[in-house]
Design an enzyme around this catalytic site. Structure first.
Site, mmCIF file in Angstrom:
data_model
loop_
_atom_site.group_PDB
_atom_site.id
_atom_site.type_symbol
_atom_site.label_atom_id
_atom_site.label_comp_id
_atom_site.label_asym_id
_atom_site.label_seq_id
_atom_site.Cartn_x
_atom_site.Cartn_y
_atom_site.Cartn_z
ATOM 1 N N ARG A 59 0.817 -1.215 0.000
ATOM 2 C CA ARG A 59 0.000 0.000 0.000
ATOM 3 C C ARG A 59 0.848 1.261 0.000
ATOM 4 N NH1 ARG A 59 -3.859 -2.399 4.612
ATOM 5 N NH2 ARG A 59 -1.836 -2.911 5.475
ATOM 6 N N LYS A 156 3.401 -17.408 8.149
ATOM 7 C CA LYS A 156 2.602 -17.591 9.342
ATOM 8 C C LYS A 156 2.172 -16.233 9.891
ATOM 9 C CE LYS A 156 4.338 -18.174 13.499
ATOM 10 N NZ LYS A 156 4.827 -17.003 14.246
ATOM 11 N N HIS A 186 9.251 -21.543 9.224
ATOM 12 C CA HIS A 186 10.680 -21.407 8.906
ATOM 13 C C HIS A 186 11.554 -22.308 9.769
ATOM 14 C CE1 HIS A 186 10.775 -18.482 12.245
ATOM 15 N NE2 HIS A 186 12.077 -18.593 12.223
ATOM 16 N N LYS A 190 15.455 -24.741 9.049
ATOM 17 C CA LYS A 190 16.718 -24.631 9.789
ATOM 18 C C LYS A 190 17.527 -25.904 9.560
ATOM 19 C CE LYS A 190 14.912 -21.481 13.298
ATOM 20 N NZ LYS A 190 15.632 -20.217 13.173
ATOM 21 N N GLU A 224 13.745 -17.291 23.936
ATOM 22 C CA GLU A 224 14.254 -16.068 23.297
ATOM 23 C C GLU A 224 14.589 -15.046 24.367
ATOM 24 O OE1 GLU A 224 12.253 -15.061 19.336
ATOM 25 O OE2 GLU A 224 10.603 -15.686 20.606
ATOM 26 N N ASP A 243 1.866 -18.149 18.741
ATOM 27 C CA ASP A 243 3.020 -17.649 17.992
ATOM 28 C C ASP A 243 4.102 -18.718 17.823
ATOM 29 O OD1 ASP A 243 4.456 -15.466 16.741
ATOM 30 O OD2 ASP A 243 5.732 -15.369 18.518
ATOM 31 N N HIS A 248 6.050 -23.827 15.360
ATOM 32 C CA HIS A 248 7.462 -24.200 15.458
ATOM 33 C C HIS A 248 7.694 -25.357 16.441
ATOM 34 C CE1 HIS A 248 7.785 -20.612 13.214
ATOM 35 N NE2 HIS A 248 7.937 -19.758 14.199
ATOM 36 N N LYS A 348 9.449 -15.384 25.700
ATOM 37 C CA LYS A 348 10.222 -14.195 25.318
ATOM 38 C C LYS A 348 10.869 -13.661 26.590
ATOM 39 C CE LYS A 348 8.081 -13.074 21.076
ATOM 40 N NZ LYS A 348 9.053 -13.535 20.077
ATOM 41 N N LYS A 353 18.823 -16.699 24.110
ATOM 42 C CA LYS A 353 18.134 -17.316 22.975
ATOM 43 C C LYS A 353 18.721 -18.696 22.765
ATOM 44 C CE LYS A 353 17.054 -16.690 18.075
ATOM 45 N NZ LYS A 353 15.601 -16.749 18.040
HETATM 46 C C1 BG6 Z 1 8.449 -16.128 14.598
HETATM 47 C C2 BG6 Z 1 7.669 -15.553 15.748
HETATM 48 O O1 BG6 Z 1 7.666 -17.063 13.898
HETATM 49 O O2 BG6 Z 1 9.618 -16.778 15.087
HETATM 50 C C3 BG6 Z 1 8.539 -14.594 16.547
HETATM 51 O O3 BG6 Z 1 6.529 -14.869 15.265
HETATM 52 C C4 BG6 Z 1 9.832 -15.267 16.957
HETATM 53 O O4 BG6 Z 1 7.844 -14.112 17.682
HETATM 54 C C5 BG6 Z 1 10.515 -15.920 15.767
HETATM 55 O O5 BG6 Z 1 10.677 -14.280 17.529
HETATM 56 C C6 BG6 Z 1 11.704 -16.736 16.194
HETATM 57 O O6 BG6 Z 1 12.404 -17.202 15.062
HETATM 58 P P1 BG6 Z 1 13.938 -17.548 15.136
HETATM 59 O O7 BG6 Z 1 14.255 -18.087 13.797
HETATM 60 O O8 BG6 Z 1 14.655 -16.262 15.456
HETATM 61 O O9 BG6 Z 1 14.112 -18.534 16.243
#
Ligand code: BG6
Length: 508
Positions: A59, A156, A186, A190, A224, A243, A248, A348, A353
């Site tokens: 947009r 997602k 995603h 990995k 994280e 989320d 995941h 979070k 992480k």
């Molecule tokens: C995303 C989530 O799908 O994955 C995020 O929406 C999260 O909240 C992220 O931070 C984490 O991905 P990665 O690859 O950094 O572990």
């Protein structure tokens, strides 16, 4: 049936058909900056996408030059020569339109003139997905060109509950065939998640002990240290369960627990993953108090810096009861896994992480050394998905000398040490797979719907259980939402999930 080899590392194998026009819907968002353009540029430098045209559709009142100058920032610091950069940037274009306006879609063929392969990447706010899919379809853009392909990648979140996921699948199916649809998670891209399959099915020693006879429990941690950052608005309508767990964490669980597929065809692997998700035992719903913990971060210190609590983040309701941490104890109703708890946690603003799957083995049948002061501990096979990708096996060694006690020692495999170069980004792998037409590492409609039907029941339970925000006076009947200080390992309540027998969460 396409026989691919998802267990092969890297981006080898067949090359995708060219020339390609890739439309990124919602190109002005964070994902393009953080993942998509860097991944596409990297593929370009490796000679994987030739002269593909990348067209941003959004947009915002950007021009083609503005998009190019933004993209230049996005690839700053990446490898490649000045000439490669310039050539890559020259392949970018921008189509400004709202997501509703048919006129915008009618301009797409001009942008893709001469490019018979079309890939659409849906990275808009999720509430625009149905509109974009519908407009693509009704403007005749879902049908493949002669001798070309047309595919769509859906970012997602894929729905926010079972009903919306079914509706989104139905919208997709009105215009596309299932084999044109790529639903991205995603985590499957990995490298170490793929290595989990290699570890299990490419070695002879693990599979015989990969069952309830030898395994006490499995832990899956997706921790994280970052907070919600600029995504407070989105996160408010999501929370950690939607989320991270529905997608995941459940995909990690499925790859860890699935039966060996008969071959490596995409659907052979996806069929096995689906069986695991379908086997989730409803005990989690029947006895929620001893199987589910949710919590929210309060202010604290992360990496030496003071950080705000969730309620003070931008875009967050100051009385929000959205969870930023979830721990679950789930069981899989299968012959292999009966009675083995899968302990899953994500949060979070934890101390660091780390994403890891750890398999905790039972003690040997006779515990000869258990009387000594340093008794042997359980063997643990830990697969580090990120960072420091690798695998360690914890075993017991005799402490030298007279004591006879045991000390846990590690056998350690690290990607960095063994393979030198860094592991490729998940998005590179996944984008390239979609271009090649390999959907092994994408989630299928039935996997997504099954995992939502499990998650929905937790959401329903939460919906009927009042929790009070830390910042609001609690009604008499409400439980306070558990809190944890930012920078810690999470709420104390999560320890209770593990049950006795000296089970402990792995150190973060
Ligand atoms: C995303 C989530 O799908 O994955 C995020 O929406 C999260 O909240 C992220 O931070 C984490 O991905 P990665 O690859 O950094 O572990």
């Amino acid at each position: 049936m396409v026989q691919t080899n998802p267990l092969s590392t890297g981006l080898d194998g067949t090359e995708p058909a060219q020339p390609l026009a890739l439309f990124i819907f919602g190109v002005t968002g964070d994902l393009t900056r953080a993942k998509l353009i860097p991944a596409l540029y990297s593929l370009f430098v490796d000679g994987r996408i030739g002269d593909a045209r990348i067209i941003g559709f959004a947009r915002r009142d950007w021009s083609r030059d503005h998009f190019r100058s933004q993209a230049e920032q996005m690839i700053r610091g990446q490898r490649g020569t000045a000439e490669q950069r310039q050539r890559f940037l020259s392949q970018l274009d921008y189509l400004q339109s709202t997501f509703e306006d048919d006129a915008g879609y009618r301009r797409m063929p001009d942008f893709a003139e001469g490019y018979r392969n079309r890939l659409y990447y849906l990275s808009t706010p999720p509430d625009a997905y149905p509109t974009v899919i519908d407009r693509i379809g009704r403007n005749g853009l879902a049908d493949p060109e002669p001798d070309g392909y047309t595919r769509i990648i859906v970012e997602k979140p894929f729905g926010r509950d079972l009903e919306s996921a079914i509706a989104l699948n139905a919208t997709l199916m009105e215009h596309f065939e299932e084999n044109q649809v790529y639903r991205i998670d995603h985590y499957l891209g990995k490298e170490t998640v793929q290595n989990l399959m290699m570890l299990r099915f490419g070695n002879g020693i693990f599979e015989p002990v990969w069952n309830n006879r030898y395994i006490d429990h499995v832990q899956i941690t997706v921790a994280e240290s970052a907070g919600v950052g600029t995504r407070g608005n989105y996160y408010e309508s999501s929370g950690a369960l939607r989320d991270m767990i529905q997608n995941h964490a459940f995909q990690l669980m499925a790859v860890t627990a699935m039966e060996p597929p008969n071959d490596t065809a995409p659907d052979s692997i996806r069929d096995e993953k689906l069986k695991i998700i379908r086997s989730l035992d409803p005990v989690t719903h029947r006895e929620p108090a001893s199987h589910i913990v949710r919590a929210q971060y309060a202010s604290g210190v992360v990496d030496g810096e003071p950080v705000a609590g969730y309620l003070d983040e931008d875009g967050v309701d100051p009385h929000s009861t959205t969870e930023t941490y979830v721990a679950l104890k789930v069981y899989l109703d299968t012959w292999r896994w009966a009675g083995v708890p899968f302990l899953i946690r994500t949060g979070k603003r934890l101390s660091r992480k780390i994403t890891e799957v750890s398999v905790h083995f039972k003690h040997p049948p006779l515990r000869h050394f258990s009387g000594s002061r340093h008794a042997p501990e359980r063997n643990v096979l830990a697969i580090r998905i990120q960072p420091d990708e690798g695998v360690t096996l914890k075993m017991n060694a005799k402490i030298p000398g007279q004591s006879g006690g045991a000390r846990p020692v590690l056998m350690d495999f690290s990607y960095g040490t063994s393979f030198g170069s860094g592991v490729p980004e998940a998005y590179e792998r996944l984008l390239f797979d979609a271009m090649k037409g390999d959907n092994t590492l994408y989630t299928r409609r039935d996997e997504i719907e099954s995992s939502w039907s499990f998650i929905d029941r937790i959401l329903e339970h939460w919906g009927t259980t009042d929790v009070a925000s830390a910042s609001a006076p609690a009604p008499a009947h409400a439980h306070a939402l558990a809190q944890y200080q930012a920078g810690t390992t999470g709420p104390d309540q999560a320890h209770a999930l593990l049950g006795g027998d000296r089970r402990r969460w792995r150190t973060l």
